[in-house]
Design an enzyme around this catalytic site. Sequence first.
Site, PDB file in Angstrom:
ATOM      1  N   ASP A  12     -37.824  75.614 -20.132  1.00  0.00           N
ATOM      2  CA  ASP A  12     -37.334  76.891 -20.646  1.00  0.00           C
ATOM      3  C   ASP A  12     -38.402  77.686 -21.392  1.00  0.00           C
ATOM      4  O   ASP A  12     -38.092  78.444 -22.326  1.00  0.00           O
ATOM      5  CB  ASP A  12     -36.101  76.678 -21.554  1.00  0.00           C
ATOM      6  CG  ASP A  12     -34.995  75.930 -20.853  1.00  0.00           C
ATOM      7  OD1 ASP A  12     -34.867  76.103 -19.630  1.00  0.00           O
ATOM      8  OD2 ASP A  12     -34.263  75.163 -21.516  1.00  0.00           O
ATOM      9  N   HIS A  40     -34.029  79.457 -14.235  1.00  0.00           N
ATOM     10  CA  HIS A  40     -35.164  80.346 -14.478  1.00  0.00           C
ATOM     11  C   HIS A  40     -34.665  81.785 -14.549  1.00  0.00           C
ATOM     12  O   HIS A  40     -34.124  82.298 -13.576  1.00  0.00           O
ATOM     13  CB  HIS A  40     -36.211  80.202 -13.367  1.00  0.00           C
ATOM     14  CG  HIS A  40     -36.860  78.847 -13.348  1.00  0.00           C
ATOM     15  ND1 HIS A  40     -37.818  78.485 -12.453  1.00  0.00           N
ATOM     16  CD2 HIS A  40     -36.694  77.772 -14.165  1.00  0.00           C
ATOM     17  CE1 HIS A  40     -38.208  77.244 -12.705  1.00  0.00           C
ATOM     18  NE2 HIS A  40     -37.528  76.781 -13.732  1.00  0.00           N
ATOM     19  N   GLN A 221     -38.705  72.579 -15.098  1.00  0.00           N
ATOM     20  CA  GLN A 221     -38.751  71.720 -16.291  1.00  0.00           C
ATOM     21  C   GLN A 221     -40.078  71.956 -17.030  1.00  0.00           C
ATOM     22  O   GLN A 221     -40.599  73.054 -16.976  1.00  0.00           O
ATOM     23  CB  GLN A 221     -38.560  70.244 -15.929  1.00  0.00           C
ATOM     24  CG  GLN A 221     -37.151  69.890 -15.469  1.00  0.00           C
ATOM     25  CD  GLN A 221     -36.847  70.283 -14.046  1.00  0.00           C
ATOM     26  OE1 GLN A 221     -37.553  69.893 -13.126  1.00  0.00           O
ATOM     27  NE2 GLN A 221     -35.811  71.052 -13.827  1.00  0.00           N
TER      28      GLN A 221
HETATM   29  P1  GDP Z   1     -37.554  78.963 -17.691  1.00  0.00           P
HETATM   30  O1  GDP Z   1     -36.622  77.849 -17.384  1.00  0.00           O
HETATM   31  O2  GDP Z   1     -38.897  78.480 -18.126  1.00  0.00           O
HETATM   32  O3  GDP Z   1     -37.659  79.986 -16.595  1.00  0.00           O
HETATM   33  O4  GDP Z   1     -36.946  79.706 -18.968  1.00  0.00           O
HETATM   34  P2  GDP Z   1     -35.386  80.126 -19.179  1.00  0.00           P
HETATM   35  O5  GDP Z   1     -35.104  81.295 -18.320  1.00  0.00           O
HETATM   36  O6  GDP Z   1     -34.510  78.939 -19.057  1.00  0.00           O
HETATM   37  O7  GDP Z   1     -35.393  80.482 -20.713  1.00  0.00           O
HETATM   38  C1  GDP Z   1     -36.225  81.483 -21.237  1.00  0.00           C
HETATM   39  C2  GDP Z   1     -35.331  82.545 -21.895  1.00  0.00           C
HETATM   40  O8  GDP Z   1     -36.132  83.397 -22.691  1.00  0.00           O
HETATM   41  C3  GDP Z   1     -34.672  83.467 -20.879  1.00  0.00           C
HETATM   42  O9  GDP Z   1     -33.459  83.913 -21.409  1.00  0.00           O
HETATM   43  C4  GDP Z   1     -35.663  84.613 -20.753  1.00  0.00           C
HETATM   44  O10 GDP Z   1     -35.046  85.819 -20.345  1.00  0.00           O
HETATM   45  C5  GDP Z   1     -36.174  84.714 -22.160  1.00  0.00           C
HETATM   46  N1  GDP Z   1     -37.558  85.148 -22.331  1.00  0.00           N
HETATM   47  C6  GDP Z   1     -38.645  84.876 -21.553  1.00  0.00           C
HETATM   48  N2  GDP Z   1     -39.772  85.353 -22.139  1.00  0.00           N
HETATM   49  C7  GDP Z   1     -39.382  85.915 -23.304  1.00  0.00           C
HETATM   50  C8  GDP Z   1     -40.100  86.549 -24.382  1.00  0.00           C
HETATM   51  O11 GDP Z   1     -41.320  86.661 -24.393  1.00  0.00           O
HETATM   52  N3  GDP Z   1     -39.344  86.989 -25.434  1.00  0.00           N
HETATM   53  C9  GDP Z   1     -37.990  86.864 -25.482  1.00  0.00           C
HETATM   54  N4  GDP Z   1     -37.370  87.331 -26.542  1.00  0.00           N
HETATM   55  N5  GDP Z   1     -37.299  86.266 -24.491  1.00  0.00           N
HETATM   56  C10 GDP Z   1     -37.992  85.798 -23.435  1.00  0.00           C
HETATM   57  P1  IMO Z   2     -36.129  74.614 -16.529  1.00  0.00           P
HETATM   58  O1  IMO Z   2     -36.806  74.616 -15.173  1.00  0.00           O
HETATM   59  C1  IMO Z   2     -34.809  72.332 -19.970  1.00  0.00           C
HETATM   60  C2  IMO Z   2     -33.529  68.202 -19.249  1.00  0.00           C
HETATM   61  C3  IMO Z   2     -32.070  67.894 -19.445  1.00  0.00           C
HETATM   62  C4  IMO Z   2     -32.162  66.436 -19.861  1.00  0.00           C
HETATM   63  C5  IMO Z   2     -33.312  65.909 -19.007  1.00  0.00           C
HETATM   64  C6  IMO Z   2     -32.870  65.210 -17.726  1.00  0.00           C
HETATM   65  O2  IMO Z   2     -35.072  75.640 -16.662  1.00  0.00           O
HETATM   66  O3  IMO Z   2     -37.148  74.644 -17.614  1.00  0.00           O
HETATM   67  P2  IMO Z   2     -31.806  66.014 -15.434  1.00  0.00           P
HETATM   68  O4  IMO Z   2     -30.633  66.890 -15.151  1.00  0.00           O
HETATM   69  O5  IMO Z   2     -33.091  66.518 -14.882  1.00  0.00           O
HETATM   70  O6  IMO Z   2     -31.570  64.577 -15.075  1.00  0.00           O
HETATM   71  O7  IMO Z   2     -31.941  66.018 -17.049  1.00  0.00           O
HETATM   72  O8  IMO Z   2     -34.111  67.042 -18.671  1.00  0.00           O
HETATM   73  N1  IMO Z   2     -33.801  69.327 -18.316  1.00  0.00           N
HETATM   74  C7  IMO Z   2     -34.208  70.542 -18.701  1.00  0.00           C
HETATM   75  N2  IMO Z   2     -34.379  71.056 -19.932  1.00  0.00           N
HETATM   76  N3  IMO Z   2     -35.088  73.071 -18.890  1.00  0.00           N
HETATM   77  C8  IMO Z   2     -34.948  72.556 -17.651  1.00  0.00           C
HETATM   78  O9  IMO Z   2     -35.338  73.214 -16.542  1.00  0.00           O
HETATM   79  C9  IMO Z   2     -34.442  71.253 -17.516  1.00  0.00           C
HETATM   80  N4  IMO Z   2     -34.165  70.456 -16.461  1.00  0.00           N
HETATM   81  C10 IMO Z   2     -33.778  69.274 -16.962  1.00  0.00           C
HETATM   82  O10 IMO Z   2     -31.509  68.689 -20.439  1.00  0.00           O
HETATM   83  O11 IMO Z   2     -32.549  66.342 -21.204  1.00  0.00           O
HETATM   84 MG    MG Z   3     -34.693  77.210 -17.918  1.00  0.00          MG
END
Ligand code: GDP
Ligand code: IMO
Ligand code: MG
Length: 421
Positions: A12, A40, A221
Amino acid sequence: MIDVVLGLQWGDEGKGKIVDVLTPQYDVVARFQGGPNAGHSLEFNGQKHVLNTIPSGIFHKHCINIIGSGVVIDPITFKKEIEKITLGGAEPLVNLYISEKAHLILPTHRLVDAASEANKGEHKIGSTLRGISPTYQDKIGRSGLRVGDILAANFNQKYEVVAANHRTLLDRFNHPYNMAEIEPAFFEAIEFLKQFKIVNTEYFLDDLMNDGKKVLAEGAQGTLLDIDYGTYPFVTSSNTITGGVCNGLGVAPQKIKKVYGIFKAYCTRVGSGPFPTEQDNEQGEELRQLGREFGATTGRPRRTGWLDLPTLKYSIMLNGVTDLICTKSDVLSGLGEIPVCHSYEIDGTVSDKIPYSLVDANINPQYQSFTGWTGDLSKIKNYHDLPETFKTYMQFVEDQIGLKVNTISVGPDRDETIVRS
Ligand code: GDP
Ligand code: IMO
Ligand code: MG
């Protein structure tokens, strides 16, 4: 040539947004591991999109998107995702390609995941319950089903062998299941999947690269969730690091050029497992609210804490990061003090190295605090215009990790991105 985007923390970090920002420079975006455990997010034109299995270049019409062989696909989630992004303007039937060697997540994999987590009790991993671990177990155990199998005349027989295995497991866990309830949606989704371009992505990518096309590999991840180098056993079941690109896409190591490593200006983690700088307190709750730290896939509240340089340095080393990207520093705006952990004190010894097990070590994080910054950073376009206090903090981070941060993301939108010249 192929460049890579991946996360340096526990996921994330903002990979979806960054891939979307970088896609105009590439002809191809290819996911190399993970599955619908990922969420994502990308934002443009005031709209937010969340992708689980589909690469984050899908909204760019010029871009070929590939789901690589290292990915695990749940046909049911995939179908829902396709329907959602099609409404959002994407044309996946045109620019999405799927590896014939990607493994399939069956409905029973999800049930086995749930049963196994329930069986672990208080030691549960906190899995997303998407069936990830059982599917990779079947892959390594050489009994999995792959996307290419759906085209075979005897697919249903192959399916039945695997499903029967899972039923035995579920019986052993005493976990309820009703095949008549779960199978119709699965087989419907399998038919749906057949419309897509199912190809040998190794040859496909090789041909594209030989034609001079630029490829961006998208990780899911984060490094600290890597099956080998993450905070085992609280990890996911795939290689999330640069090494995973070779396995997950079938490309040779010397084809890899840039490695973009993304880190948040603080840390988050979903699920169980060690988190040395965690702020399980009011401060952490404030970070969660300010950063809207709730899972993109499961909606679970993310645990929050301060930036952890020992793990960040470890991640940079493992991945051979060439280009660093910091996200979400805008979230810290308004906090009076911003601590950064530069080393760990463990049983009287201070070090910036990671111990064998973060789970069992008695870690006392050592912090240096920085004066925070105020105001809305999201509209700033030039690094020089960022607050001096922010630059002091960033300079400290760069000195500690020995690498410049090229890009600062200051908001979720495509446009809220500062690239340093
Ligand atoms: P990913 O799994 O790495 O693609 O990340 P996620 O989408 O799960 O979580 C990142 C969150 O932060 C999302 O809600 C994005 O829209 C948000 N986000 C990404 N970059 C920024 C940033 O620079 N600032 C803020 N405030 N939010 C961001
Ligand atoms: P993105 O791509 C954050 C975490 C789960 C759990 C562990 C194992 O959005 O960054 P799983 O379902 O893979 O067996 O879970 O990994 N986890 C993540 N945490 N972002 C993710 O993906 C995750 N994918 C799995 O919360 O702790
Ligand atoms: Mg994510």
